[in-house]
Each structure stands twice: as structure tokens, then as C-alpha cells.
Design a protein around this motif. Structure first.
Motif, PDB file in Angstrom:
ATOM      1  N   LYS A   1      85.580   8.956 -10.011  1.00 29.12           N
ATOM      2  CA  LYS A   1      85.788  10.247  -8.855  1.00 29.12           C
ATOM      3  C   LYS A   1      84.664  11.501  -9.303  1.00 29.12           C
ATOM      4  N   ARG A   2      84.154  11.314 -10.577  1.00 28.97           N
ATOM      5  CA  ARG A   2      83.002  12.203 -10.745  1.00 28.97           C
ATOM      6  C   ARG A   2      81.820  11.854 -10.080  1.00 28.97           C
ATOM      7  N   GLY A   3      81.734  10.558  -9.767  1.00 32.49           N
ATOM      8  CA  GLY A   3      80.258  10.323  -9.260  1.00 32.49           C
ATOM      9  C   GLY A   3      79.414   9.683  -9.861  1.00 32.49           C
ATOM     10  N   CYS A   4      80.082   8.893 -11.173  1.00 34.74           N
ATOM     11  CA  CYS A   4      79.289   8.003 -12.298  1.00 34.74           C
ATOM     12  C   CYS A   4      79.703   6.633 -12.127  1.00 34.74           C
ATOM     13  N   PRO A   5      79.371   5.946 -10.870  1.00 32.29           N
ATOM     14  CA  PRO A   5      80.039   4.463 -11.067  1.00 32.29           C
ATOM     15  C   PRO A   5      79.042   3.745 -12.065  1.00 32.29           C
ATOM     16  N   ARG A   6      77.769   4.028 -12.423  1.00 32.32           N
ATOM     17  CA  ARG A   6      77.207   2.998 -13.366  1.00 32.32           C
ATOM     18  C   ARG A   6      77.922   3.284 -14.659  1.00 32.32           C
ATOM     19  N   THR A   7      78.272   4.410 -15.130  1.00 30.25           N
ATOM     20  CA  THR A   7      78.778   4.551 -16.428  1.00 30.25           C
ATOM     21  C   THR A   7      80.323   4.094 -16.174  1.00 30.25           C
ATOM     22  N   ALA A   8      81.075   4.325 -15.121  1.00 32.40           N
ATOM     23  CA  ALA A   8      82.315   3.671 -15.416  1.00 32.40           C
ATOM     24  C   ALA A   8      82.295   2.031 -15.102  1.00 32.40           C
TER      25      ALA A   8
ATOM     26  N   ARG B   1     100.574  -3.928 -13.296  1.00 33.40           N
ATOM     27  CA  ARG B   1      99.972  -2.892 -14.160  1.00 33.40           C
ATOM     28  C   ARG B   1      98.833  -1.987 -13.640  1.00 33.40           C
ATOM     29  N   HIS B   2      97.889  -2.915 -13.018  1.00 31.31           N
ATOM     30  CA  HIS B   2      96.788  -2.245 -12.449  1.00 31.31           C
ATOM     31  C   HIS B   2      97.058  -1.562 -11.225  1.00 31.31           C
ATOM     32  N   ILE B   3      97.829  -2.027 -10.522  1.00 28.60           N
ATOM     33  CA  ILE B   3      98.253  -1.168  -9.269  1.00 28.60           C
ATOM     34  C   ILE B   3      98.713   0.189  -9.326  1.00 28.60           C
ATOM     35  N   ILE B   4      99.731   0.034 -10.562  1.00 33.58           N
ATOM     36  CA  ILE B   4     100.406   1.254 -10.858  1.00 33.58           C
ATOM     37  C   ILE B   4      99.222   2.436 -11.597  1.00 33.58           C
ATOM     38  N   LEU B   5      98.372   1.705 -12.310  1.00 39.48           N
ATOM     39  CA  LEU B   5      97.221   2.765 -12.922  1.00 39.48           C
ATOM     40  C   LEU B   5      96.306   3.312 -11.848  1.00 39.48           C
ATOM     41  N   SER B   6      96.089   2.379 -10.780  1.00 40.41           N
ATOM     42  CA  SER B   6      95.043   2.711 -10.059  1.00 40.41           C
ATOM     43  C   SER B   6      95.611   3.690  -8.795  1.00 40.41           C
ATOM     44  N   GLU B   7      97.024   3.699  -8.626  1.00 41.80           N
ATOM     45  CA  GLU B   7      97.505   4.770  -7.911  1.00 41.80           C
ATOM     46  C   GLU B   7      97.164   4.625  -6.258  1.00 41.80           C
ATOM     47  N   MET B   8      96.965   3.449  -5.990  1.00 34.88           N
ATOM     48  CA  MET B   8      96.537   3.270  -4.387  1.00 34.88           C
ATOM     49  C   MET B   8      97.669   3.174  -3.636  1.00 34.88           C
TER      50      MET B   8
ATOM     51  N   ARG C   1      97.420  -0.460 -27.414  1.00 32.36           N
ATOM     52  CA  ARG C   1      97.418  -0.221 -25.960  1.00 32.36           C
ATOM     53  C   ARG C   1      96.900   1.033 -25.570  1.00 32.36           C
ATOM     54  N   ALA C   2      96.859   1.854 -26.292  1.00 33.47           N
ATOM     55  CA  ALA C   2      96.531   3.082 -26.179  1.00 33.47           C
ATOM     56  C   ALA C   2      94.810   3.159 -25.949  1.00 33.47           C
ATOM     57  N   PHE C   3      94.109   2.390 -26.547  1.00 31.61           N
ATOM     58  CA  PHE C   3      92.681   2.368 -26.404  1.00 31.61           C
ATOM     59  C   PHE C   3      92.255   1.753 -25.141  1.00 31.61           C
ATOM     60  N   PHE C   4      93.224   0.804 -24.523  1.00 33.70           N
ATOM     61  CA  PHE C   4      92.820   0.064 -23.212  1.00 33.70           C
ATOM     62  C   PHE C   4      93.227   1.267 -22.260  1.00 33.70           C
ATOM     63  N   LEU C   5      94.349   1.842 -22.317  1.00 31.88           N
ATOM     64  CA  LEU C   5      94.521   2.812 -21.281  1.00 31.88           C
ATOM     65  C   LEU C   5      93.842   3.944 -21.277  1.00 31.88           C
ATOM     66  N   ALA C   6      93.464   4.668 -22.575  1.00 22.49           N
ATOM     67  CA  ALA C   6      92.338   5.607 -22.562  1.00 22.49           C
ATOM     68  C   ALA C   6      90.972   5.218 -21.768  1.00 22.49           C
ATOM     69  N   LEU C   7      90.413   4.300 -22.097  1.00 20.33           N
ATOM     70  CA  LEU C   7      89.374   3.775 -21.419  1.00 20.33           C
ATOM     71  C   LEU C   7      89.560   3.446 -20.080  1.00 20.33           C
ATOM     72  N   PHE C   8      90.554   3.086 -19.523  1.00 22.06           N
ATOM     73  CA  PHE C   8      90.828   2.729 -18.284  1.00 22.06           C
ATOM     74  C   PHE C   8      90.914   3.919 -17.262  1.00 22.06           C
ATOM     75  N   LYS C   9      91.672   4.878 -17.912  1.00 22.50           N
ATOM     76  CA  LYS C   9      91.808   6.454 -17.403  1.00 22.50           C
ATOM     77  C   LYS C   9      90.471   7.297 -17.201  1.00 22.50           C
ATOM     78  N   HIS C  10      89.623   6.958 -18.406  1.00 22.03           N
ATOM     79  CA  HIS C  10      88.359   7.652 -18.523  1.00 22.03           C
ATOM     80  C   HIS C  10      87.482   7.037 -17.382  1.00 22.03           C
ATOM     81  N   LEU C  11      87.471   5.711 -17.063  1.00 20.33           N
ATOM     82  CA  LEU C  11      86.361   5.271 -16.233  1.00 20.33           C
ATOM     83  C   LEU C  11      86.909   5.694 -14.866  1.00 20.33           C
ATOM     84  N   MET C  12      88.281   5.932 -14.414  1.00 20.73           N
ATOM     85  CA  MET C  12      88.819   6.252 -13.166  1.00 20.73           C
ATOM     86  C   MET C  12      88.203   7.844 -13.024  1.00 20.73           C
ATOM     87  N   PHE C  13      88.426   8.607 -14.142  1.00 21.68           N
ATOM     88  CA  PHE C  13      87.573   9.838 -14.054  1.00 21.68           C
ATOM     89  C   PHE C  13      86.363   9.832 -13.543  1.00 21.68           C
ATOM     90  N   LEU C  14      85.553   8.889 -14.239  1.00 22.70           N
ATOM     91  CA  LEU C  14      84.027   8.872 -14.384  1.00 22.70           C
ATOM     92  C   LEU C  14      83.729   8.462 -12.620  1.00 22.70           C
TER      93      LEU C  14
END
Length: 682
Positions: free
Chosen positions: A361-368, A562-569, A346-359
Motif C-alpha cells: 500500500k505504501r508503493g514498495c512492491p519490490r520490497t513486498a 486464512r489468506h482471504i481473511i488477512l487480505s480483507e478483499m 505464528r506471530a512471525f508469519f503474521l507480522a511478516l504478512f501484515k508488514h508486506l501488505m503495508f509495504l
């Protein structure tokens, strides 16, 4: 000519020519050396491309290179002076002509060391000093020119890609794009710097990073993230990846925790239960690459508005996990699977998801988007983080319209993507953007317009509760007909099931910025009026869609929560049911699956104050050494000594009370010599 001048001339010629004429087998002999230069050398013109009787074998190679490479500024100046000298004739006796052309001839002699010098007197005066300066200047300018040309080439290529609106796969033929798997991941798209170079240029992104990268102490190359010099030195963490099974060309992997890592994991759980982030910080100081500690501390930093540190911790967790990959595990093939039911994965899934959320917000939608495809490829059947609710938004942000429409066409038959509000509205929006591209043929444009119109009308009929919140977020006031009609009114939002309310709130809160384009709003308005006409005409499709809404969307699966909690909308989090919001949610494992596959369990503590009675807790507060239950018995001894527990507990209580009374000492109050006093207080 003096001997000193001859020695200087001969020594310089030996330094310029690497192999001598004797070594090449072209020794001209003493007679030819005494004859002097050939007549062609006196003119000092440009070197001819081909000559008979070449004294230096490498002269022809330099001649070809000079023809291929454009002449520099210094060479052009030398050529103009040589042409001027050739036009003036071979007047070697004129002292003024030799004095004026001395410096230019010196530079020309430095560039042509293989030719014979015709007039040595002016050259011998200051040739060594000027030649050294000239060579240094030429080397520096050539190096800078080469670096600048490389950067300009990269910038020009990225500008061409950006000019095509970021649709490089779409401008090519569909054969190349369709030949790859749908979830194919490209390594170059996993690096956010490549996307930032496309937007801002290589010089603005790289800056002064090049020399520091050469001094980097890390030697292992990774794809998910690049290690930083500020990180602690990496060592084995106790995590390993193993291949579990291979079925039908699909490989199933899993992470495993060694015994040392399990002990650190138990300490981490104790630190989480203490509700003190400082305990996690202390644990990371001892184990700087413990993944769950990095994930949990990243959430703490993000809540404290330290976004940079939160992102850095997530990248460090990804680096730690990527260093433990199996040699066969591939990020790009799309055929490697990880089971989310195992806590180690699960740590690998969560790390990837949180990393793409940072990407994102950083303005890199293609990488995300590329990271989103990677998460989906790890478990496309179950989709534990429900990235299908996010992949459409990233595709539209990255302008990857062809990928989104292809995914809808290939997965609609077996995944029913049209039943998700995000796909029901995003796919026609992608077709609309495709219909606005002028580089496409007229047939493709007309087909895209027809599909966009048909799909957006179906989406409005199936999910009428999306329209009014969407217009509200876009600050658009609907016309009187739409505002007064009951189909899109408040009743449509109240009557929808709770699960559908969560999906629509998530979509509107996330993608409303994509609908603010005036052209999009005009297109949407036209289709809204067409849908109202169908509703007034009592089209059977309207009644059928209403029946589907009532039968479906009664309760959302656990991965959507789980997705809604991680997205924090905020819009979607407010619509979560009570059974989800009432339980504690940890950042390192939010809403774990109910059918988890546990490989190791946490040992029970020796002291269990939660099982003690209120009376026992009261006496423990008075007497810390008191324990009503005594030592924990083994399983066989618990039943045998159950009858003696009460007597032993009472005896221990009495002994503790005697000790407490024996230690109590009564002190006499201090006597007051002046009982009446003066009435003043100190």
C-alpha cells in the motif's frame, strides 16, 4: 626585511611543513639558506611534475594528486594569474604589479607551502588572515562537493536501474539469475528506502535523517526493519529461538516462550476476552515488545484509520522477533523452516504478512515481493498463509516478470500452479509484458508472444468466470458477441463451485488494475474471440476443462480462508462459507490449524461463572458473596463430596438470605403536615 616580518615568515613555514627538513635528513645547511630562492620559483607558474633536487619529499605526492584531481575554481584563477605574471616577465621592481597580484599570490602560497617565497614584502602584509579564511572556505566547499558527488552518483545509478523498467536481473544473463535458488532473498531488497530512492532519489527520501541516525541509541543492526528513536528501549522479552532438527540441508527452528513471557501471554488473553482495547494498551505499557499485543493493537489502529500507528506497531513486533533469532537462522538462504502448527511461530508469519501488505500500500512492491518470498521460504510445502495467491500480483507490480515465469516453470510439475486462477492469468500477462521489451532479441520476443497467447487461451477456457467481472472492474464494455455468448455469460459464474468463486473474486479484486492498459486489453480481446471460435467448434479441451471444474474446487483448504481473511478483499470475504464467518477471528491468530502443537496451556480460572446455573447467576446478582458451588475441589475430593454439594449449597443460600433480611431496615414515610395541600408541585 624587518625582524618581525622574518619571524612571522619563519613561524608560518614551520606550521605549514609537518616534518622539517632536518627531520627528513635533508638539512640544506646555513649556506644554502642564505643564498635565496632558485630562479625557477620566481616565475610563479604551475608546479612541474618532476624535478631534480626536491627539497620536500612530499612535494611529488602532492604533484601526483594534483594531476589526478580536477582543478578547482580557485586553482584555475590562480593559474590564469600566474600565466599573466609569467607573460609580463619577472619584473620584481614594479610596485603596481605586486599590489594587483597580492591576493592571488597569497592564495597560491597557501596551496603551495613547500615552495620558497620569492617576494616576501607583499605577502607579509595580510597573508595569515587571508590564508586562514581561504583554508576554511576550501575545506567547506570540498566537503559539500564530496557529499553532493556521492548523492549524485547514487541517483545516477538508481536512474539507470529505473530506465531499465526495474528489470535489472532480467537484463543480465540468465545464468546468474538461475544459479541462485528460486526463493533467494537479498538483504538490500528488504529495505523499502532503497526502493523509494530508486523512484524519488536519495535526497528526497533521506532528507535530514542522516544526522539523526548517528545519534541513534540502538546499536544492533537488523534487516527486517530499522528501530526508531520513538520506540521504548529494548530489553529481553522472554522469547528465544532454538534449532530443532536438520534434515537434508534444511534447518528447522522454533520460537520458545519463557515462563515470564507465558505469564504475559495469559494476561494478554484475558485482555482480549475483555473486549476492551485499553487493557491491551495497559499491557503494552508494562511490556512494550509483547508480540501478540502489538499485532492485535495494530488491527485496532487500522480499523480506526490510524495507518501510521498500525504500521509502526507491526515494525516493532518484527524488530522484537528478529532480536531473538538463532545465530544460524538465515533470512536469505531459503533453507530455514518454521512450523506454523506451533503457536509460538505464528506471530512471525503474521507480522511478516501484515508488514508486506503495508509495504504494498505504501508503493514498495519490490520490497513486498521480497518479504513474500521470505514467508514462502519458511514453509514452502504447506504455505500456511497461502502467499502463492499473492506472489504473482507482487511480481507484476514490481515488474519481476522473469521471476514469475521461472517460478511457474519450476513449480508447475509438482504444485499444479496452473490450477490456481491467479497463476493461470498472471503468467501469460507476464509473458506479454516480456514480449513488449525492445532490448530483447527477436527470438525471445517471438517465444514470449507465443507462450502468452497459448497460456491466456488455456486460462480463459479453464476459468471463463473471470472475464466478465474483470471487464466490469476495468470499466470496459464487451462487444455484442462476447456479451451474448453463454460461455462467458452469467451462467459461468453461477455454475462454478464456491471455492472457485472465492479464488476468482480474490484475483479480480486484487489485480484488475494491471489489465487496464489499452495494449493489454487489445491482446485480451483477440484471444477471447479465438476462444469463442474454439468453443463454437466444440474443441475437446473445452469439455475437459468443464469436467475439471466440477470435480475440483469443492471446498477450499484452511490456509486459503486464512489468506482471504488477512487480505480483507471485500469481493472474496463476501464469498466465505458460514462455518468460517460464524466463528470469532482474532488478529493475532486467525483460524488456527486444527492440528496445532501446543507446548503450554493456559491455566483454568478459579471462578467459572460459565458453568453456573441460571438460578446461581440470579442469586449472585442479588448477593455478590453467594457461591452455590463453593470452593473448587481437587480431583479426588469431587467424587467423595458429590452428595453433600446440594445440602451445602442450600445451607449457604439460607445463610445468605438471613443476612440479607437482617440488614434490611424499614423506614417510615415522611408525614405530610398539610394533607390537603395547595395542589402545586415543586
Amino acid at each position: 626585511m624587518s625582524r618581525r616580518a622574518l619571524r612571522r615568515l619563519r613561524g608560518e613555514q614551520r606550521g605549514q611543513e609537518e616534518p622539517g627538513l632536518g627531520e627528513l635528513g635533508l638539512d640544506p645547511g646555513p649556506e644554502r639558506c642564505r643564498e635565496g630562492p632558485p630562479p625557477a620559483a620566481a616565475g610563479r607558474g604551475r608546479r612541474e611534475p618532476a624535478r631534480s633536487g626536491v627539497s620536500n619529499r612530499f612535494e611529488l605526492i602532492t604533484a601526483e594528486e594534483s594531476e589526478d584531481e580536477p582543478p578547482s575554481r580557485e586553482e584555475r584563477a590562480d593559474a590564469r594569474l600566474s600565466e599573466r605574471d609569467a607573460a609580463g616577465g619577472n619584473n620584481e621592481g614594479a610596485v603596481t604589479e605586486e599590489t594587483e597580484g597580492d591576493g592571488q599570490r597569497d592564495g597560491e602560497e597557501a596551496e603551495r607551502p613547500d615552495q620558497t617565497v620569492t617576494n616576501p614584502q607583499p605577502v607579509l602584509s595580510n597573508k595569515p588572515r587571508k590564508k586562514k579564511k581561504k583554508r576554511k572556505t576550501k575545506k567547506t566547499s570540498a566537503g559539500e562537493t564530496l557529499e553532493d558527488n556521492d548523492l549524485e552518483d547514487i541517483d545516477s545509478l538508481l536512474e539507470k536501474i529505473e530506465d531499465t523498467n526495474g528489470l535489472s536481473p532480467q537484463t543480465q544473463s540468465g545464468i546468474i539469475a538461475d544459479s541462485r535458488p528460486l526463493l533467494y532473498v537479498e538483504h538490500r531488497n528488504l529495505n523499502p528506502e532503497n526502493e523509494l530512492k530508486r523512484y524519488f532519489g536519495a535526497r528526497a527520501v533521506l532528507g535530514d535523517q542522516r544526522p539523526r541516525q548517528r545519534q541513534r541509541q540502538y546499536v544492533r543492526s537488523t534487516w527486517l526493519t530499522a528501530p526508531k528513536n520513538t520506540w521504548p528501549r529494548f530489553s529481553k522479552t522472554g522469547i528465544a529461538m532454538h534449532l530443532v532438527d536438520t534434515r537434508r540441508g534444511v534447518q528447522y527452528f522454533t520460537f520458545e516462550h519463557h515462563r515470564e513471557y507465558q505469564q504475559v501471554q495469559f494476561k494478554f488473553l484475558d485482555a482480549v476476552e475483555s473486549m476492551d482495547p485499553n487493557n491491551i494498551v495497559l499491557l503494552l505499557q508494562m511490556n512494550p515488545y509483547h508480540v501478540d499485543s502489538l499485532l492485535q493493537l495494530s488491527d485496532v489502529c487500522r480499523m480506526q484509520e490510524d495507518q501510521e500507528m498500525a504500521r509502526d506497531l507491526i515494525e516493532r513486533a518484527l524488530y522484537s522477533l528478529e532480536c531473538t533469532f538463532h545465530p544460524v537462522f538465515s533470512l536469505t538462504s531459503g533453507t530455514c523452516r518454521l512450523d506454523y502448527r506451533r503457536p509460538e511461530n505464528r506471530a512471525f508469519f503474521l507480522a511478516l504478512f501484515k508488514h508486506l501488505m503495508f509495504l504494498e500500500k505504501r508503493g514498495c512492491p519490490r520490497t513486498a515481493l521480497e518479504f513474500c518470498k521470505l514467508i514462502l521460504s519458511l514453509d514452502p510445502e504447506n504455505d500456511p498463509l497461502c502467499v502463492l495467491l499473492l506472489i504473482d500480483f507482487l511480481s507484476l507490480r514490481a515488474r519481476e516478470y522473469t521471476f514469475l515465469t521461472r517460478m511457474f516453470q519450476e513449480w508447475e510439475s509438482h504444485r499444479n500452479l496452473s490450477q490456481l486462477p491467479n497463476f493461470a492469468f498472471s503468467v501469460p500477462l507476464a509473458y506479454f509484458f516480456l514480449s513488449q521489451q525492445e532490448e530483447r532479441s527477436e527470438l525471445e520476443l517471438s517465444q514470449a508472444r507465443e507462450r502468452a497467447t497459448r497460456l491466456i487461451q488455456l486460462a480463459l477456457i479453464m476459468f471463463p468466470s473471470v472475464l466478465m467481472p474483470l471487464l466490469d472492474h476495468c470499466s470496459v464494455q464487451p462487444d455484442a458477441r462476447v456479451a451474448s455468448h453463454s460461455f462467458f455469460g452469467l451462467n459461468a459464474q453461477i455454475s462454478q463451485p464456491p471455492a472457485l468463486n472465492q479464488l476468482t473474486s480474490l484475483y479480480v479484486g486484487r489485480t484488475h488494475s494491471l489489465w487496464k492498459d489499452p495494449a493489454v486489453m487489445a491482446w485480451l480481446e483477440t484471444n477471447v474471440h479465438e476462444v469463442l471460435r474454439m468453443v463454437d467448434a466444440r474443441d475437446p479441451l473445452v469439455e475437459e476443462s468443464e469436467h475439471k471444474r466440477k470435480m475440483r474446487y469443492q471446498s477450499a483448504p484452511r490456509n486459503i480462508y486464512r489468506h482471504i481473511i488477512l487480505s480483507e478483499m471485500k469481493e472474496a470475504t463476501a464469498a466465505l462459507p458460514l462455518e468460517v464467518t460464524s466463528q470469532p477471528v482474532m488478529g493475532f491468530d486467525p483460524l488456527p490449524p486444527l492440528d496445532s502443537i501446543v507446548s503450554y496451556t493456559r491455566p483454568e480460572r478459579t471462578n467459572r461463572p460459565s458453568n453456573e446455573s441460571t438460578l446461581s447467576l440470579f442469586f449472585r446478582s442479588l448477593l455478590p458473596n453467594f457461591n452455590l458451588q463453593g470452593d473448587i475441589r481437587h480431583d479426588g475430593e469431587e467424587e467423595a463430596g458429590a452428595g453433600q454439594d446440594l445440602n451445602q449449597g442450600v445451607n449457604r443460600l439460607m445463610a445468605a438470605m438471613r443476612d440479607m433480611l437482617a440488614n434490611i431496615q424499614f423506614q417510615e414515610p415522611p408525614r405530610d403536615d398539610n394533607p390537603e395541600g395547595d395542589g402545586d408541585w415543586d
